[in-house]
Each structure stands twice: as structure tokens, then as C-alpha cells.
Scaffold this motif. Structure first.
Motif, PDB file in Angstrom:
ATOM      1  N   LEU A  27       2.321  95.117 -59.355  1.00  0.00           N
ATOM      2  CA  LEU A  27       1.906  94.217 -58.278  1.00  0.00           C
ATOM      3  C   LEU A  27       2.624  94.514 -56.969  1.00  0.00           C
ATOM      4  O   LEU A  27       2.052  94.371 -55.889  1.00  0.00           O
ATOM      5  CB  LEU A  27       2.161  92.765 -58.690  1.00  0.00           C
ATOM      6  N   PHE A  28       3.877  94.923 -57.067  1.00  0.00           N
ATOM      7  CA  PHE A  28       4.665  95.173 -55.864  1.00  0.00           C
ATOM      8  C   PHE A  28       4.683  96.649 -55.474  1.00  0.00           C
ATOM      9  O   PHE A  28       5.504  97.073 -54.665  1.00  0.00           O
ATOM     10  CB  PHE A  28       6.087  94.642 -56.046  1.00  0.00           C
ATOM     11  N   SER A  29       3.778  97.431 -56.064  1.00  0.00           N
ATOM     12  CA  SER A  29       3.668  98.858 -55.723  1.00  0.00           C
ATOM     13  C   SER A  29       2.261  99.198 -55.245  1.00  0.00           C
ATOM     14  O   SER A  29       1.837 100.352 -55.350  1.00  0.00           O
ATOM     15  CB  SER A  29       4.020  99.727 -56.943  1.00  0.00           C
ATOM     16  N   GLU A  30       1.557  98.223 -54.721  1.00  0.00           N
ATOM     17  CA  GLU A  30       0.145  98.432 -54.371  1.00  0.00           C
ATOM     18  C   GLU A  30      -0.035  99.587 -53.398  1.00  0.00           C
ATOM     19  O   GLU A  30      -0.936 100.420 -53.556  1.00  0.00           O
ATOM     20  CB  GLU A  30      -0.446  97.158 -53.775  1.00  0.00           C
ATOM     21  N   ASN A  31       0.819  99.680 -52.382  1.00  0.00           N
ATOM     22  CA  ASN A  31       0.679 100.757 -51.390  1.00  0.00           C
ATOM     23  C   ASN A  31       0.922 102.125 -52.019  1.00  0.00           C
ATOM     24  O   ASN A  31       0.253 103.105 -51.666  1.00  0.00           O
ATOM     25  CB  ASN A  31       1.643 100.529 -50.225  1.00  0.00           C
ATOM     26  N   LEU A  32       1.881 102.201 -52.945  1.00  0.00           N
ATOM     27  CA  LEU A  32       2.152 103.474 -53.620  1.00  0.00           C
ATOM     28  C   LEU A  32       0.984 103.884 -54.504  1.00  0.00           C
ATOM     29  O   LEU A  32       0.647 105.069 -54.599  1.00  0.00           O
ATOM     30  CB  LEU A  32       3.429 103.351 -54.461  1.00  0.00           C
ATOM     31  N   ILE A  33       0.353 102.914 -55.150  1.00  0.00           N
ATOM     32  CA  ILE A  33      -0.802 103.214 -56.004  1.00  0.00           C
ATOM     33  C   ILE A  33      -1.962 103.733 -55.164  1.00  0.00           C
ATOM     34  O   ILE A  33      -2.666 104.671 -55.549  1.00  0.00           O
ATOM     35  CB  ILE A  33      -1.206 101.963 -56.809  1.00  0.00           C
ATOM     36  N   LYS A  34      -2.158 103.135 -53.997  1.00  0.00           N
ATOM     37  CA  LYS A  34      -3.243 103.567 -53.117  1.00  0.00           C
ATOM     38  C   LYS A  34      -3.042 105.001 -52.627  1.00  0.00           C
ATOM     39  O   LYS A  34      -4.002 105.713 -52.359  1.00  0.00           O
ATOM     40  CB  LYS A  34      -3.338 102.630 -51.912  1.00  0.00           C
ATOM     41  N   LYS A  35      -1.767 105.428 -52.510  1.00  0.00           N
ATOM     42  CA  LYS A  35      -1.468 106.764 -51.974  1.00  0.00           C
ATOM     43  C   LYS A  35      -1.427 107.844 -53.052  1.00  0.00           C
ATOM     44  O   LYS A  35      -1.175 109.010 -52.740  1.00  0.00           O
ATOM     45  CB  LYS A  35      -0.119 106.726 -51.250  1.00  0.00           C
ATOM     46  N   MET A  36      -1.667 107.479 -54.301  1.00  0.00           N
ATOM     47  CA  MET A  36      -1.602 108.477 -55.373  1.00  0.00           C
ATOM     48  C   MET A  36      -2.659 109.557 -55.183  1.00  0.00           C
ATOM     49  O   MET A  36      -3.813 109.251 -54.854  1.00  0.00           O
ATOM     50  CB  MET A  36      -1.833 107.813 -56.737  1.00  0.00           C
TER      51      MET A  36
END
Length: 470
Positions: free
Chosen positions: A417-426
């Protein structure tokens, strides 16, 4: 839709009507239920605090849609084997006494029973990771020094092996390379009542609530003491006044506690003879933990916190879909056709999770002043990490196993939940240096949600049993 013949008509949420299959019947408190059912469930209805969702929508979505698929997934080899260290000493107090009850024991798997693909390494669930690992193994076989590996490979392997120690981790993860870690077949070691109770069990939960849930010492928890108990008025006044993040933290822990108690009540040792053991629902035990009168109003609150926990973990599953959708990802056990089949089932479940109409909105967390929000998030993370360490103090090994797995699963959900931006940049292919999940985290995430999903399903069973009691 009317509930219970001549009872009052209830207006159900539109989302609920969409989720119900044809011919499904919901038992609601607006009809003519027995007193026992009403005392446990009549407050467990409608909207949840800090959410736009309601209990009835969750019941229909879980029981009729996601629960059957999730059960099938968790019975597969990839998800049934969990590597855990049950020998770690308690880091907080010296009393390392262990439960002597036979049902507290955990039977580890002989190594030859665990599929080769799982034993070969917990990083090898991604095609790119397999290639990197194979390059490392080939270099080692040839006696090559580390310098023989490409700089990119060294960097990637470092990421794969060390990212658990990074600041995004919400749990104290076991070192899976330790000789004390063993594989456990979760299907052969189910979570159920073991007889572990009394001062030792109380000490675990008291430490969690009193030292890790942001509560001041002078605010007493409901039912903490018979003397001076104000019905929880002071506690809930405090809880209502704190920020939404701290309130959510308490509700997550309370929901986890409720879920565990539901499992202990649903799989209770009803008969123990020389010829057989019989496990099943213990209604008296369930009432003792959740009846509104017996618990002085706490039982229904605990059950609503279970639904809040469900929403948080469901939201994490919907958010992590891109990680599992990448073509290179595989549920690696060594059985190629079965692995592909299970990946399709996993994606089916994640797409179903994403389709849920009333998701929790985590954007309200850690908003406002960036510096203060970052500080609060770190406190949140460290408090939860501390709770994961407390699990090594549980004296019952089976309780310790499921406690460690479920805290790791919830911690993984929070990490997502607190890594949404990192997931989007994968990237769509190749290793993801920003956001990663180990096999341990993946197994814990889905099994933890499986436990919550099962709890919600078991509530329907207890509701039906209690409804027929007078």
C-alpha cells in the motif's frame, strides 16, 4: 429485499445486489433471528468507520466470489510450503517456556517432500532472477571469483538477497538461509484451537496492545480490569481523537486478533478419544469472545475491525496486480504446466480483487505536512515490526507459526500500500530494483488474506448456528 418474512424491509447497498448470485439469500438482523444471533451480529452491519464500504457487501463478495478461488490457490504446492524459524529466542523477556500440549507441536516437512523448484531458492520465482541465479551458480561451479560476474548481475543479486533489510519492510523476517529454518506444510499444520491460553497467551497480546498500539499508559483498554471499567468510554474517546493512521493501526491489530479467535472457535477440539479427534465449531467459545452482552459491547466492535482488516488486505491485492502480471513472473515449483495454471488462477483472484466496488482509500494515510507524515509513517512501520518480533515469544509452536505468517502477510500488505509509486515505475521485464517481493512474502500475503477470508466465511456459519438457538 425483505429479510425474514414479516420483518421490516431493509434497503441494501446497490453494490451488494450486484455481487449476489441468483437465488442467494442473506440472513440479516431485520428479520426474526434468535436472541443469541442478535447479540453477536446485530451491530455487525452497515458501514464501517473510516470507510465507504459496508459489511454486507464484503460478505457477499467474499463468500460467493473470492473465497472458493482463494482456497484452491492456497492448496497448491507454491503456497502450502512456508519456510520459518520457530527456534528463535524471544527478544523481549527471558521466559522461553514452551507449550507442552501435543496440539501445539508443528511437524516440519522432510526436505525430499518439498518440490525441487521451491527448495532451489526463494528468489527463483522470476524468469530474470532464475537467469541471474544460474549465472552465479555457474561462476561458483567453475571456481570463479565474484569479479567474474557482470556488474549488472552483482548489483541485481545484491538487490534480491538484501532488500528485506530495507526501509520498506514492516516485518522482522526470518533468515531463510539459517540452519534453524524449516519448511512447514501449512495444510498439515492448520490453525486451530490448541489449548494454549492463560497468562502466557495474555502476556503476548497485552504486550502488543499496551506497548505497540500508540496508547497512553493511563488509558485503559476495555475489559482490561473489572475495577474502574467505564465500559470503554475513555478508551474510545481517546481512539476517536487520535489521527486516522493510529486509529487504523489499532483496528488492524484488533481485527487480526478477532480473526485468530474465530479460527480457534471454528476449529475447536470437540472430541478427543483413543480412536479419533473431532474438530468443529464451538458456539460457546465463539459467544465468549464475541457476544455483545458477555463482552460488554466489545465483541461486535472486534468483528467490525475484522472487516476493516479485510478491506486493507484486499486493497493491497488490487494494488500489487502489476507486479504479478509481468510476463517473466512465475510461481516456480519446477512443474511448468501446473505453475502456469496457478499463475492464471492467481491473476484471476487479483483481477477479482481489483473489481471490488468499494475499496478502502489509503490516500487519507500520511497526508498533510510531508515531514510529519514521514515521521508518522516510520513510527507506524517500526511499531508493526516490533509486533512481528513479539511472535517469537509465543510459547505454542503452532500458534507461533500462524502468528508469524499472518503478521508477515499483513506487513507485506502494508508494504504494498505504501509502495504504490514504486509499483507504477516497475519495468515490464527485467528485475525491479525499486519494488520486490520474496517468495516468503508472497506466500505469507496470500495465506494471511486466506485466513481473513476464511474468518468472514466462518461468521456466516456461526450466524446460521446461532440463529436457530433460543
Amino acid at each position: 429485499m425483505a429479510a425474514g418474512g414479516g420483518g421490516p424491509r431493509l434497503l441494501l447497498p446497490a453494490a451488494l445486489l450486484l455481487l449476489l448470485p441468483a437465488g442467494a439469500v442473506l440472513v440479516l438482523c431485520g428479520g426474526q433471528p434468535g436472541a443469541a444471533e442478535r447479540r453477536c451480529f446485530c451491530q455487525v452491519t452497515g458501514h464501517l468507520d473510516d470507510c465507504t464500504c459496508d459489511v454486507e457487501t464484503i460478505d457477499a463478495f467474499n463468500n460467493y466470489k473470492i473465497f472458493p478461488r482463494l482456497n484452491e490457490l492456497l492448496e497448491s504446492d507454491y503456497f502450502r510450503y512456508y519456510k520459518v524459524n520457530l527456534k528463535k529466542p524471544c527478544p523481549f523477556w527471558n521466559d522461553n517456556s514452551h507449550c507442552g500440549i501435543r496440539d501445539c507441536a508443528v511437524k516440519p516437512c522432510p526436505s525430499d517432500e518439498v518440490p525441487d523448484g521451491i527448495r532451489s531458492g526463494s528468489y527463483k520465482y522470476l524468469e530474470e532472477a532464475n537467469k541471474l541465479a544460474e549465472e552465479c551458480e555457474e561462476a561458483e561451479r567453475l571456481g570463479a571469483v565474484d569479479g567474474s560476474l557482470s556488474e549488472e548481475t552483482q548489483r541485481a543479486m545484491l538487490q534480491w538477497t538484501r532488500h528485506d533489510d530495507s526501509s520498506d519492510s514492516f516485518c522482522e523476517a526470518d533468515d531463510i538461509l539459517s540452519p534453524d529454518t524449516e519448511y512447514v506444510d501449512l495444510l498439515l499444520n492448520p490453525e486451530r484451537y490448541t489449548g494454549y491460553k492463560g497468562p502466557d497467551a495474555w502476556k503476548i497480546w497485552n504486550s502488543i496492545y499496551e506497548e505497540n498500539c500508540f496508547k497512553p499508559q493511563n488509558v485503559k483498554r476495555p475489559l482490561e480490569s473489572d475495577r474502574g471499567d467505564d465500559g470503554g468510554h475513555a478508551f474510545y474517546k481517546w481512539l476517536k481523537g487520535v489521527c486516522v493512521e493510529k486509529r487504523a493501526f489499532y483496528r488492524l491489530i484488533s481485527g487480526l486478533h478477532a480473526s485468530i479467535n474465530i479460527h480457534l472457535s471454528a476449529r475447536y477440539l470437540l472430541q478427543d478419544t483413543w480412536s479419533e479427534k473431532k474438530w468443529g465449531p464451538n458456539v460457546t467459545e465463539f459467544q465468549r469472545r464475541f457476544d455483545e452482552v458477555i463482552t460488554r459491547g466489545e465483541g461486535p466492535r472486534r468483528l467490525k475491525n475484522l472487516y476493516f482488516l479485510y478491506l486493507i488486505e484486499l486493497r493491497a491485492l488490487s494494488k500489487v496486480l502489476p507486479f504479478f502480471e509481468r510476463p517473466g513472473f512465475q510461481l516456480y515449483t519446477g512443474n511448468k504446466s501446473h505453475d502456469a495454471e496457478m499463475k492464471n488462477l492467481l491473476l484471476d483472484i487479483l483481477h477479482l480483487a481489483k473489481s471490488f466496488p468499494l475499496h478502502f482509500d489509503e490516500n487519507s494515510f500520511f497526508a498533510g505536512n510531508k515531514k510529519e507524515a514521514a515521521k508518522l509513517k516510520e513510527e507506524f512501520r517500526l511499531h508493526f515490526k516490533n509486533i512481528s518480533r513479539i511472535m517469537d515469544c509465543v510459547g505454542c509452536f503452532k500458534c507461533r507459526l500462524w502468528g508469524k505468517l499472518q503478521t508477515q502477510g499483513l506487513g507485506t500488505a502494508l508494504k504494498i500500500l505504501f509502495s504504490e509509486n514504486l509499483i507504477k515505475k516497475m519495468p515490464e521485464s527485467g528485475p525491479s530494483y525499486g519494488f520486490q517481493l520474496t517468495r516468503q512474502e508472497i506466500v505469507a500475503l496470500f495465506n494471511a488474506f486466506g485466513r481473513i477470508s476464511t474468518s468472514v466465511r466462518e461468521l456466516e456459519n456461526f450466524r446460521n448456528i446461532l440463529q436457530n438457538m433460543r
